[in-house]
Design a protein around this motif. Sequence first.
Motif, PDB file in Angstrom:
ATOM      1  N   VAL A  28     -20.206   7.185   6.336  1.00  0.00           N
ATOM      2  CA  VAL A  28     -18.784   7.448   6.145  1.00  0.00           C
ATOM      3  C   VAL A  28     -18.079   6.159   5.761  1.00  0.00           C
ATOM      4  CG1 VAL A  28     -16.650   8.253   7.241  1.00  0.00           C
ATOM      5  CG2 VAL A  28     -18.829   9.370   7.764  1.00  0.00           C
ATOM      6  N   THR A  29     -17.214   6.233   4.768  1.00  0.00           N
ATOM      7  CA  THR A  29     -16.465   5.064   4.309  1.00  0.00           C
ATOM      8  C   THR A  29     -14.974   5.381   4.329  1.00  0.00           C
ATOM      9  OG1 THR A  29     -16.576   5.745   1.988  1.00  0.00           O
ATOM     10  CG2 THR A  29     -18.344   4.320   2.805  1.00  0.00           C
ATOM     11  N   ALA A  30     -14.176   4.341   4.269  1.00  0.00           N
ATOM     12  CA  ALA A  30     -12.733   4.525   4.163  1.00  0.00           C
ATOM     13  C   ALA A  30     -12.153   3.407   3.318  1.00  0.00           C
ATOM     14  CB  ALA A  30     -12.078   4.539   5.538  1.00  0.00           C
ATOM     15  N   ALA A  31     -11.056   3.721   2.657  1.00  0.00           N
ATOM     16  CA  ALA A  31     -10.267   2.737   1.909  1.00  0.00           C
ATOM     17  C   ALA A  31      -8.823   2.866   2.375  1.00  0.00           C
ATOM     18  CB  ALA A  31     -10.376   2.983   0.408  1.00  0.00           C
ATOM     19  N   LEU A  80       0.233   2.829   3.085  1.00  0.00           N
ATOM     20  CA  LEU A  80       0.707   3.316   1.785  1.00  0.00           C
ATOM     21  C   LEU A  80      -0.233   4.390   1.249  1.00  0.00           C
ATOM     22  CD1 LEU A  80       1.818   0.045  -0.044  1.00  0.00           C
ATOM     23  CD2 LEU A  80       3.297   1.918   0.727  1.00  0.00           C
ATOM     24  N   ALA A  81      -1.508   4.212   1.478  1.00  0.00           N
ATOM     25  CA  ALA A  81      -2.505   5.182   1.037  1.00  0.00           C
ATOM     26  C   ALA A  81      -3.781   4.972   1.844  1.00  0.00           C
ATOM     27  CB  ALA A  81      -2.792   5.031  -0.457  1.00  0.00           C
ATOM     28  N   TRP A  82      -4.504   6.053   2.076  1.00  0.00           N
ATOM     29  CA  TRP A  82      -5.804   5.968   2.738  1.00  0.00           C
ATOM     30  C   TRP A  82      -6.678   7.123   2.284  1.00  0.00           C
ATOM     31  CZ3 TRP A  82      -7.235  10.141   5.712  1.00  0.00           C
ATOM     32  CH2 TRP A  82      -6.205  10.991   6.150  1.00  0.00           C
ATOM     33  N   CYS A  83      -7.977   6.908   2.339  1.00  0.00           N
ATOM     34  CA  CYS A  83      -8.926   7.956   1.981  1.00  0.00           C
ATOM     35  C   CYS A  83     -10.216   7.737   2.765  1.00  0.00           C
ATOM     36  CB  CYS A  83      -9.222   7.940   0.481  1.00  0.00           C
ATOM     37  SG  CYS A  83     -10.411   9.207  -0.035  1.00  0.00           S
ATOM     38  N   ILE A  84     -10.720   8.800   3.349  1.00  0.00           N
ATOM     39  CA  ILE A  84     -12.012   8.785   4.039  1.00  0.00           C
ATOM     40  C   ILE A  84     -13.004   9.550   3.171  1.00  0.00           C
ATOM     41  CG2 ILE A  84     -13.284   9.466   6.107  1.00  0.00           C
ATOM     42  CD1 ILE A  84     -10.581   9.326   7.622  1.00  0.00           C
ATOM     43  N   ALA A  85     -14.146   8.935   2.894  1.00  0.00           N
ATOM     44  CA  ALA A  85     -15.149   9.551   2.027  1.00  0.00           C
ATOM     45  C   ALA A  85     -16.525   9.426   2.683  1.00  0.00           C
ATOM     46  CB  ALA A  85     -15.136   8.908   0.645  1.00  0.00           C
ATOM     47  N   ARG A  86     -17.539   9.945   2.004  1.00  0.00           N
ATOM     48  CA  ARG A  86     -18.860   9.990   2.627  1.00  0.00           C
ATOM     49  C   ARG A  86     -19.944  10.158   1.581  1.00  0.00           C
ATOM     50  NH1 ARG A  86     -18.453  13.548   6.667  1.00  0.00           N
ATOM     51  NH2 ARG A  86     -20.492  14.525   6.584  1.00  0.00           N
ATOM     52  N   ALA A  87     -21.170   9.893   2.006  1.00  0.00           N
ATOM     53  CA  ALA A  87     -22.357  10.288   1.259  1.00  0.00           C
ATOM     54  C   ALA A  87     -23.225  11.065   2.238  1.00  0.00           C
ATOM     55  CB  ALA A  87     -23.109   9.087   0.709  1.00  0.00           C
ATOM     56  N   MET A  98     -18.292   4.401  -0.911  1.00  0.00           N
ATOM     57  CA  MET A  98     -17.183   3.461  -1.051  1.00  0.00           C
ATOM     58  C   MET A  98     -16.418   3.721  -2.346  1.00  0.00           C
ATOM     59  SD  MET A  98     -18.653  -0.211   0.273  1.00  0.00           S
ATOM     60  CE  MET A  98     -18.714  -0.604   2.032  1.00  0.00           C
ATOM     61  N   GLN A  99     -17.155   3.972  -3.405  1.00  0.00           N
ATOM     62  CA  GLN A  99     -16.517   4.294  -4.686  1.00  0.00           C
ATOM     63  C   GLN A  99     -15.646   5.544  -4.542  1.00  0.00           C
ATOM     64  OE1 GLN A  99     -19.298   5.462  -7.731  1.00  0.00           O
ATOM     65  NE2 GLN A  99     -17.897   4.968  -9.390  1.00  0.00           N
ATOM     66  N   ARG A 100     -16.151   6.545  -3.847  1.00  0.00           N
ATOM     67  CA  ARG A 100     -15.384   7.764  -3.632  1.00  0.00           C
ATOM     68  C   ARG A 100     -14.109   7.496  -2.829  1.00  0.00           C
ATOM     69  NH1 ARG A 100     -20.750  11.354  -2.114  1.00  0.00           N
ATOM     70  NH2 ARG A 100     -21.250  12.024  -4.263  1.00  0.00           N
ATOM     71  N   LEU A 148     -10.741   3.881  10.553  1.00  0.00           N
ATOM     72  CA  LEU A 148     -10.729   5.245  10.040  1.00  0.00           C
ATOM     73  C   LEU A 148     -12.148   5.787   9.886  1.00  0.00           C
ATOM     74  CD1 LEU A 148      -7.933   5.487   7.307  1.00  0.00           C
ATOM     75  CD2 LEU A 148      -7.781   5.798   9.785  1.00  0.00           C
ATOM     76  N   ALA A 149     -13.043   4.961   9.346  1.00  0.00           N
ATOM     77  CA  ALA A 149     -14.415   5.410   9.125  1.00  0.00           C
ATOM     78  C   ALA A 149     -15.131   5.678  10.443  1.00  0.00           C
ATOM     79  CB  ALA A 149     -15.180   4.374   8.299  1.00  0.00           C
ATOM     80  N   LYS A 150     -14.969   4.786  11.410  1.00  0.00           N
ATOM     81  CA  LYS A 150     -15.695   4.941  12.676  1.00  0.00           C
ATOM     82  C   LYS A 150     -15.188   6.129  13.474  1.00  0.00           C
ATOM     83  CE  LYS A 150     -17.392   2.714  16.836  1.00  0.00           C
ATOM     84  NZ  LYS A 150     -18.666   3.485  16.695  1.00  0.00           N
ATOM     85  N   VAL A 151     -13.886   6.271  13.603  1.00  0.00           N
ATOM     86  CA  VAL A 151     -13.357   7.390  14.368  1.00  0.00           C
ATOM     87  C   VAL A 151     -13.760   8.713  13.720  1.00  0.00           C
ATOM     88  CG1 VAL A 151     -11.256   8.574  15.125  1.00  0.00           C
ATOM     89  CG2 VAL A 151     -11.447   6.090  15.367  1.00  0.00           C
ATOM     90  N   SER A 152     -13.665   8.771  12.395  1.00  0.00           N
ATOM     91  CA  SER A 152     -14.029   9.986  11.682  1.00  0.00           C
ATOM     92  C   SER A 152     -15.495  10.340  11.906  1.00  0.00           C
ATOM     93  CB  SER A 152     -13.747   9.820  10.187  1.00  0.00           C
ATOM     94  OG  SER A 152     -14.114  10.966   9.478  1.00  0.00           O
TER      95      SER A 152
END
Length: 208
Positions: A30-33, A68-75, A93-95, A140-144
């Motif tokens: 899981v990744t987050a930006a 301002l913005a956030w996104c949680i993504a995954r592989a 990470m790209q996602r 964000l990534a860890k909690v998710s």
Amino acid sequence: MQLGLDFTLVEELVAGVDEVGRGPLCGAVVTAAVILDPARPILGLNDSKKLTELRREVLFDEIREKALAWCIARAEVEEIDRLNILHATMLAMQRAVEGLSVTPRLALIDGNRCPKLAVPSAPVIKGDGRVPAIAAASILAKVSRDREMVEMDRLYPGYGIAGHKGYPTPVHLDALQRLGPTPIHRRSFAPVRALLEPVAADCIVATI
């Protein structure tokens, strides 16, 4: 596009990017930006591993509210097994960066390498303890992912997934030996692969 620059000089529209879950034997990576808002500071941001679970949960909500913005993504597990964990992590990470509702001017990536991005990027070793936006992403990534592992524990009881979050602890390895891999286990990781190889060998012998 990867840059070598002094990231301390850049303050606005910087996306921090981090991942959780490269080492576990099961579950997605899981990744987050996160792009923080300088006008709405968040106190106490730090590497998610250095925070208590309760503090991470509180910050998880605050980050999503104030950023301002956030996104949680995954592989997914299938992508990890097909691509290998490094390339799957870069894809996730790209996602995360591509999923931001605001385009960053710069993406700062925790670690020593960057995914291929359409925006300038730079790696920051131990960035989750040095760059607030990366720290926010790590939270964000860890909690998710931790929440997801609790759900997986309900689906696959007996492995202790809620406790070890998929990492190769003695409890997890013992359960694997007794119960065998689940559909969420990473077939390409050695402890799981070792359990599956005898089965594959038996199938080959049976067909001869």
